[in-house]
Every structure is written in structure tokens, then in C-alpha cells.
Scaffold this motif. Structure first.
Motif, PDB file in Angstrom:
ATOM      1  N   ASP A  26     -45.848 -32.595   3.813  1.00 35.29           N
ATOM      2  CA  ASP A  26     -46.108 -31.328   3.131  1.00 35.29           C
ATOM      3  C   ASP A  26     -47.540 -31.201   2.627  1.00 35.29           C
ATOM      4  OD1 ASP A  26     -45.882 -33.188   1.118  1.00 35.29           O
ATOM      5  OD2 ASP A  26     -44.389 -32.097  -0.040  1.00 35.29           O
ATOM      6  N   SER A  27     -48.213 -32.319   2.342  1.00 31.13           N
ATOM      7  CA  SER A  27     -49.598 -32.214   1.878  1.00 31.13           C
ATOM      8  C   SER A  27     -50.522 -31.693   2.970  1.00 31.13           C
ATOM      9  CB  SER A  27     -50.095 -33.571   1.376  1.00 31.13           C
ATOM     10  OG  SER A  27     -50.191 -34.499   2.444  1.00 31.13           O
ATOM     11  N   SER A  28     -50.098 -31.812   4.232  1.00 27.85           N
ATOM     12  CA  SER A  28     -50.898 -31.307   5.354  1.00 27.85           C
ATOM     13  C   SER A  28     -50.466 -29.922   5.805  1.00 27.85           C
ATOM     14  CB  SER A  28     -50.805 -32.271   6.539  1.00 27.85           C
ATOM     15  OG  SER A  28     -51.454 -33.491   6.246  1.00 27.85           O
ATOM     16  N   LEU A  29     -49.284 -29.477   5.381  1.00 30.45           N
ATOM     17  CA  LEU A  29     -48.790 -28.144   5.770  1.00 30.45           C
ATOM     18  C   LEU A  29     -49.167 -27.132   4.686  1.00 30.45           C
ATOM     19  CD1 LEU A  29     -45.266 -28.789   7.325  1.00 30.45           C
ATOM     20  CD2 LEU A  29     -47.307 -27.951   8.478  1.00 30.45           C
ATOM     21  N   LYS A  30     -50.430 -26.820   4.625  1.00 27.43           N
ATOM     22  CA  LYS A  30     -50.928 -26.006   3.526  1.00 27.43           C
ATOM     23  C   LYS A  30     -50.724 -24.509   3.735  1.00 27.43           C
ATOM     24  CE  LYS A  30     -54.352 -29.349   2.032  1.00 27.43           C
ATOM     25  NZ  LYS A  30     -53.620 -29.609   0.774  1.00 27.43           N
ATOM     26  N   GLY A  31     -50.622 -24.075   4.976  1.00 25.48           N
ATOM     27  CA  GLY A  31     -50.497 -22.651   5.236  1.00 25.48           C
ATOM     28  C   GLY A  31     -50.729 -22.330   6.691  1.00 25.48           C
ATOM     29  N   SER A  58     -42.244 -31.735   7.614  1.00 20.76           N
ATOM     30  CA  SER A  58     -41.786 -31.586   6.240  1.00 20.76           C
ATOM     31  C   SER A  58     -41.742 -30.107   5.876  1.00 20.76           C
ATOM     32  CB  SER A  58     -42.729 -32.348   5.312  1.00 20.76           C
ATOM     33  OG  SER A  58     -42.258 -32.322   3.988  1.00 20.76           O
ATOM     34  N   ALA A  59     -41.422 -29.819   4.618  1.00 16.11           N
ATOM     35  CA  ALA A  59     -41.495 -28.450   4.108  1.00 16.11           C
ATOM     36  C   ALA A  59     -42.954 -28.058   3.911  1.00 16.11           C
ATOM     37  CB  ALA A  59     -40.733 -28.335   2.795  1.00 16.11           C
ATOM     38  N   LEU A  60     -43.232 -26.768   3.807  1.00 22.46           N
ATOM     39  CA  LEU A  60     -44.574 -26.311   3.487  1.00 22.46           C
ATOM     40  C   LEU A  60     -45.000 -26.849   2.125  1.00 22.46           C
ATOM     41  CD1 LEU A  60     -44.394 -22.530   4.512  1.00 22.46           C
ATOM     42  CD2 LEU A  60     -45.449 -24.388   5.809  1.00 22.46           C
ATOM     43  N   GLU A  61     -46.299 -27.043   1.953  1.00 22.66           N
ATOM     44  CA  GLU A  61     -46.818 -27.562   0.691  1.00 22.66           C
ATOM     45  C   GLU A  61     -46.347 -26.688  -0.477  1.00 22.66           C
ATOM     46  OE1 GLU A  61     -51.110 -29.146  -0.862  1.00 22.66           O
ATOM     47  OE2 GLU A  61     -51.015 -27.072  -0.177  1.00 22.66           O
ATOM     48  N   GLY A  62     -45.848 -27.328  -1.510  1.00 20.22           N
ATOM     49  CA  GLY A  62     -45.399 -26.625  -2.708  1.00 20.22           C
ATOM     50  C   GLY A  62     -43.958 -26.186  -2.688  1.00 20.22           C
ATOM     51  N   VAL A  63     -43.334 -26.130  -1.507  1.00 18.33           N
ATOM     52  CA  VAL A  63     -41.961 -25.648  -1.415  1.00 18.33           C
ATOM     53  C   VAL A  63     -40.986 -26.634  -2.061  1.00 18.33           C
ATOM     54  CG1 VAL A  63     -40.065 -25.171   0.205  1.00 18.33           C
ATOM     55  CG2 VAL A  63     -42.321 -24.125   0.545  1.00 18.33           C
ATOM     56  N   ARG A  64     -41.197 -27.925  -1.802  1.00 19.32           N
ATOM     57  CA  ARG A  64     -40.303 -28.923  -2.392  1.00 19.32           C
ATOM     58  C   ARG A  64     -40.318 -28.835  -3.913  1.00 19.32           C
ATOM     59  NH1 ARG A  64     -39.941 -34.154  -4.355  1.00 19.32           N
ATOM     60  NH2 ARG A  64     -38.168 -35.362  -3.554  1.00 19.32           N
ATOM     61  N   GLY A 109     -45.691 -14.859   3.759  1.00 24.25           N
ATOM     62  CA  GLY A 109     -47.145 -14.820   3.878  1.00 24.25           C
ATOM     63  C   GLY A 109     -47.644 -15.549   5.115  1.00 24.25           C
ATOM     64  N   VAL A 110     -47.035 -16.698   5.416  1.00 23.56           N
ATOM     65  CA  VAL A 110     -47.437 -17.456   6.607  1.00 23.56           C
ATOM     66  C   VAL A 110     -47.065 -16.679   7.871  1.00 23.56           C
ATOM     67  CG1 VAL A 110     -47.050 -19.580   7.920  1.00 23.56           C
ATOM     68  CG2 VAL A 110     -47.284 -19.687   5.431  1.00 23.56           C
ATOM     69  N   ILE A 111     -45.876 -16.102   7.886  1.00 23.99           N
ATOM     70  CA  ILE A 111     -45.437 -15.333   9.059  1.00 23.99           C
ATOM     71  C   ILE A 111     -46.348 -14.133   9.292  1.00 23.99           C
ATOM     72  CG2 ILE A 111     -43.574 -13.852   9.930  1.00 23.99           C
ATOM     73  CD1 ILE A 111     -41.613 -15.854   8.578  1.00 23.99           C
ATOM     74  N   GLN A 112     -46.701 -13.439   8.235  1.00 25.41           N
ATOM     75  CA  GLN A 112     -47.577 -12.268   8.379  1.00 25.41           C
ATOM     76  C   GLN A 112     -48.961 -12.653   8.897  1.00 25.41           C
ATOM     77  OE1 GLN A 112     -47.340 -10.596   4.427  1.00 25.41           O
ATOM     78  NE2 GLN A 112     -45.621  -9.252   4.969  1.00 25.41           N
ATOM     79  N   ALA A 113     -49.418 -13.846   8.537  1.00 19.76           N
ATOM     80  CA  ALA A 113     -50.739 -14.294   8.985  1.00 19.76           C
ATOM     81  C   ALA A 113     -50.731 -14.773  10.439  1.00 19.76           C
ATOM     82  CB  ALA A 113     -51.242 -15.417   8.079  1.00 19.76           C
ATOM     83  N   LEU A 114     -49.573 -15.227  10.937  1.00 19.40           N
ATOM     84  CA  LEU A 114     -49.543 -15.870  12.252  1.00 19.40           C
ATOM     85  C   LEU A 114     -48.941 -15.016  13.366  1.00 19.40           C
ATOM     86  CD1 LEU A 114     -48.435 -19.502  11.301  1.00 19.40           C
ATOM     87  CD2 LEU A 114     -50.738 -18.691  11.829  1.00 19.40           C
ATOM     88  N   PHE A 115     -48.084 -14.060  13.009  1.00 17.64           N
ATOM     89  CA  PHE A 115     -47.349 -13.319  14.030  1.00 17.64           C
ATOM     90  C   PHE A 115     -47.706 -11.831  13.980  1.00 17.64           C
ATOM     91  CE2 PHE A 115     -44.858 -17.086  13.149  1.00 17.64           C
ATOM     92  CZ  PHE A 115     -44.409 -17.493  14.397  1.00 17.64           C
ATOM     93  N   PRO A 116     -47.746 -11.183  15.124  1.00 23.64           N
ATOM     94  CA  PRO A 116     -47.952  -9.721  15.132  1.00 23.64           C
ATOM     95  C   PRO A 116     -46.756  -9.024  14.480  1.00 23.64           C
ATOM     96  CG  PRO A 116     -47.433 -10.520  17.336  1.00 23.64           C
ATOM     97  CD  PRO A 116     -47.647 -11.734  16.492  1.00 23.64           C
ATOM     98  N   GLY A 169     -35.337 -26.305   2.654  1.00 25.27           N
ATOM     99  CA  GLY A 169     -36.771 -26.060   2.662  1.00 25.27           C
ATOM    100  C   GLY A 169     -37.443 -26.683   3.877  1.00 25.27           C
ATOM    101  N   VAL A 170     -37.023 -27.880   4.244  1.00 25.73           N
ATOM    102  CA  VAL A 170     -37.563 -28.548   5.431  1.00 25.73           C
ATOM    103  C   VAL A 170     -37.178 -27.773   6.689  1.00 25.73           C
ATOM    104  CG1 VAL A 170     -37.555 -30.668   6.804  1.00 25.73           C
ATOM    105  CG2 VAL A 170     -37.532 -30.796   4.305  1.00 25.73           C
ATOM    106  N   ARG A 171     -35.933 -27.348   6.754  1.00 23.10           N
ATOM    107  CA  ARG A 171     -35.471 -26.642   7.950  1.00 23.10           C
ATOM    108  C   ARG A 171     -36.212 -25.308   8.121  1.00 23.10           C
ATOM    109  NH1 ARG A 171     -31.800 -27.873  11.486  1.00 23.10           N
ATOM    110  NH2 ARG A 171     -30.887 -26.265  12.804  1.00 23.10           N
TER     111      ARG A 171
END
Length: 465
Positions: A8-13, A35-41, A71-78, A121-123
Motif C-alpha cells: 500500500d505504501s507504493s499504491l499512492k494513486g 495490497s489496498a490503496l495507500e490509506g485505505v487500510r 478519484g482514481v477511476i476518474q483519473a485513469l478511465f474515460p 479493501g484489498v479486493r
């Protein structure tokens, strides 16, 4: 095949998933533990605590987790794809809200319930990653089951069944038909109940995958991008160590180097699978290679690590000299009090024994020993039983120290010149680790002094290379 672990420390956004997609698009022959996104756990743990306390604030925490994924989905997907990607995550979060509502009603969140909450959260992050990888033409598939098998009976509340886990992971990989994405740190017990591994579970999942599939390499992606010679927060001139042995890496990790838990190295160490500690933000950098026989010419030590705050509990008394079983009683009492002993030091005269534990366990340790040694204290066979707080352990680690005369003299002379007082010392017979206890306020000075003495410019370039 290579196995990747992204904690999660590497999955920042969004930028982290973009980097992961570039990495796997270039070489898709891999399996991924995520892992889960950073901060989710932390958000899910906060939600569980609020629900257990009967507070409605857990809903706000879940909304923050939802906003994080949106927020991540809006940044990555049309825009045309966002609803499709978000729908399964919304279903997960709705299940999560129902579980937390139940926790609020009964005012109890068991370990089993907490594990289920964290696994969702991981899933969610795995679902997100699979969809984004597919956009980049990587044939990714989410594992239907975690793959790891947990035996609920055993020391400490249970253990992993390695053989069953290996068989299940091989089965998942064989049926993947592409890149397999496995929820990191997630297992199931004999009844199919979800269990979350507590210590670097994502890396352990990846290491077990590597061992099960006889992978060519295991890549652990961390925030720091490698194993550092010392904590750069204390030692500005610290550097990423190019290569380490498994033993050196485990020792550094145990004593506080933030890279991977020692347990996560064991599955890779046994078959000799090389482990690379890398940075997702800069995957082109070499990071640190962990293997059986590091090939580079190195300094006498591999690195320095520290643990703080710790407390030292000292037991002194003439009544201990030559008395069989006294150490067993001490350690038995501490074990029953659930005190984890980090370091032990005993004088050869047997007149004193000191143990070092986490500072928050010191009061419990002292109380347990006073109860165990009540008769000896009353008879004055034990003259002193006390604890000292606000301390730090510094560990100097390196396999080249073995059999090399003068290491201890060089170490303690350097510390003495800086006026750093040593309270206790321990060294194992393997001679790969010298640990000592100092006051916490001297930790930074001690780390800088040792680094300068063994890994600084004064050493030859050949030893540093």
C-alpha cells in the motif's frame, strides 16, 4: 516467470497504477500480489473502531474510501468506462457498510470481522488494477480465491499451511490464462473464513507464489526503492545497498529497516529465488538484490538499523549465580505476559540478566517478573529489578564481520569518541550482528557515527563499491 508485490505504501494513486501498467506491458509474464490503496487500510480500521464504539462516523470513513477509489477511476478511465469499473467496487463498499452497521448494532468487532473488512479493501484495489491493466492490453485476471491456506489451530492463533498454499497457488496460476492478480495478505481457513496476514502480508503472498511456481525472481516494490545502508532521516549520506545476503536482509528488517518482514523472505530463501527490492516510481533503478551469495565487493558491514522506543528490564542478584532454571523462569513469565523480547544480555558471572522489549510492554514485563520472583525478592536473593525507558537498539549487520578481528574495537572506539554511552551489548555466535542499547536521544548521533566509521568516505572506494 517473475512475481511482483506492490504494497500500500507504493499504491499512492493514479500515477502508481500507470507505472504498474507500463511495467507489466513491457514484460507481462508475471503474477502480481497487490495490497489496498495507500490509506485505505487505516480508513477501514478507523471505520471499524467507530462502528464498534456505536458511532455513526464509520459512514463518513466509508465515504472517504469510496471517494478515494472514485478519484482514481476518474483519473485513469474515460467517462464512458467509469460506471462499469466503479460498479463492482460500489457493490463491495455496500457490503462493507452492511458489515459495519452490524458491528455498530452489536458493539463488537472481532478479529474475524476485522479481517473480512480489510480484505474487501484489498479486493477493491485488485478489481481496479485488473481493469486498468486490461486497458493496456495486459490479459489480467483476478484470483477467485486468495490461494493461501490458514490453519486456525497453532501457536499465536494459527499458521499458514505451506503445502496446501503451494498447491492452491499453482492451481490458480495454471487456470489464469494471463497475468494472475492475487489479493495480497489474504488467506482462508479450514471453514472458508477470511484471514488477513498481519506482517507484510502482500510480500509474503508474493514470496509464496514465487516458491510455488519456481519463479525466476521476486520483485518487491516499496516506497524507498531499495534497502538503505541506514535510515536517511537520521543519516543523510545513507545510500541504497546494491546487494545483500538473505541473512543480512532478514537481520536489517528485524531491526527496523523498512523494506520487508523477515518472514516474507523465508519462502524465497529456501529455494534460492533472487529478491529485488525496487521502487515503483523509478523501476529502472537497480534497487537492492537479495540473494545467497552477493557478488559485489563490500564494506565490512552491510548496513545499520535501529528500533525505538524500547525499554531495558534488568534483573540482578547473587541468588541467580549457578541456579539452574532461573533464565527459563524469567523468559516463561515474560512469554505468559505476552512480552516480546527483542534482545538479551547476560553477564558471564550470571549475576545479572537484562532483556529489552518494546517500551509499551515494559510495565507488563516488570509486573510479570516481580510476580515470578516474589520469593527471591523477599529473601534478597534478587537485589535489583528495574526498568529503564526511552532507549534505542542499534544493530550493526554484515556477514563480512564474521571472523574479522577488530570490528568491535573499531565500533565502540568510534562511539566512545562521540561520548555515546552503551547500556547493553549482544552478539550472536554467527558474528553477523552486533547490537547495543543506548539512550534514545543519542540514536541519530550513533547511527551517523557508525555509518561514517564503516560506510563513509574514510573507507576505500573498493569496499563501498
Amino acid at each position: 516467470m517473475r512475481i511482483l508485490s506492490v504494497g500500500d505504501s507504493s499504491l499512492k494513486g493514479p500515477e502508481s497504477l500507470e507505472a504498474l501498467a507500463r511495467l507489466l506491458s513491457a514484460r507481462p509474464e508475471a503474477c502480481l500480489a497487490l495490497s489496498a490503496l495507500e490509506g485505505v487500510r487505516d480508513g477501514l480500521l478507523a471505520a471499524a473502531a467507530q462502528a464498534e464504539a456505536g458511532q455513526a462516523g464509520y459512514v463518513e470513513e466509508i465515504n472517504r474510501v469510496r471517494e478515494r477509489h472514485v478519484g482514481v477511476i476518474q483519473a485513469l478511465f474515460p467517462a464512458r468506462e467509469q460506471s462499469r469499473v466503479l460498479t463492482p467496487i460500489q457493490i463491495l463498499l455496500a457490503d462493507l457498510e452492511d458489515i459495519l452497521h452490524g458491528v455498530q448494532l452489536v458493539r463488537e468487532c472481532s478479529r474475524r470481522t476485522q479481517d473480512l473488512i480489510l480484505s474487501l479493501g484489498v479486493r477493491a484495489s485488485c478489481l481496479l488494477a485488473v481493469e486498468y491493466l486490461r486497458r493496456h492490453k495486459v490479459e489480467a485476471r483476478l484470483a477467485e480465491t486468495p490461494g493461501l491456506s490458514w490453519v486456525s489451530k497453532g501457536p499465536g492463533g494459527g499458521r499458514l499451511d505451506y503445502e496446501k498454499s503451494f498447491a492452491a497457488l499453482r492451481g490458480l496460476a495454471a487456470s489464469a490464462g494471463g497475468l494472475l492478480v492475487v489479493p495480497g495478505g489474504t488467506a482462508v481457513d479450514e471453514r472458508g473464513v477470511t484471514v488477513m496476514l498481519r506482517q507484510d502480508g502482500c510480500d509474503l503472498t508474493a514470496a509464496l507464489l514465487a516458491a510455488a511456481l519456481q519463479a525466476e525472481s521476486l520483485e518487491l516494490y516499496t516506497e524507498r526503492g531499495g534497502v538503505w545502508s541506514a535510515d536517511p532521516a537520521f543519516v543523510p549520506e545513507a545510500f541504497v545497498v546494491p546487494e545483500l545476503s538473505y541473512q543480512e536482509a532478514m537481520e536489517l528488517s528485524y531491526f527496523g529497516a523498512r523494506m520487508v518482514h523477515p518472514q516474507a523472505l523465508v519462502p524465497a530463501m529456501e529455494p534460492g529465488i533472487p529478491v529485488r527490492v525496487l521502487g515503483l516510481a523509478r523501476p529502472e533503478e537497480p534497487g537492492t538484490l537479495i540473494c545467497r551469495s552477493p557478488s559485489r565487493v563490500r564494506g565490512l558491514i552491510a548496513g545499520i538499523a535501529s528500533i525505538e522506543p524500547v525499554a531495558l528490564v534488568n534483573v540482578e542478584g547473587g541468588g541467580m549465580v549457578g541456579v539452574p532454571g532461573i533464565a527459563a523462569r524469567l523468559f516463561g513469565a515474560l512469554a505468559r505476559a505476552a512480552v516480546n523480547i527483542i534482545m538479551i544480555s547476560q553477564a558471564s558471572s550470571e549475576h545479572s540478566i537484562c532483556v529489552v522489549c518494546r517500551q509499551e510492554e515494559a510495565a507488563r514485563a516488570l509486573s510479570a517478573l516481580k510476580a515470578e520472583l516474589a520469593a527471591e525478592l523477599e529473601a534478597r536473593q534478587i537485589q535489583n529489578l528495574e526498568s529503564r525507558r526511552d532507549l534505542a537498539i542499534v544493530a550493526v549487520i554484515g556477514e563480512r564481520m564474521r571472523g574479522t578481528p577488530g570490528i568491535s574495537g573499531r565500533l565502540f572506539s568510534a562511539l566512545g569518541r562521540e561520548g555515546i554511552n552503551i547500556l547493553a551489548i549482544a552478539q550472536g555466535s554467527s558474528e553477523t550482528n552486533i547490537s547495543f542499547v543506548i539512550e534514545k536521544k543519542a540514536e541519530a548521533a550513533a547511527l551517523r557515527t557508525v555509518h561514517r566509521a564503516f560506510l563513509g568516505p574514510a573507507d576505500s572506494a573498493g569496499e563501498r563499491a
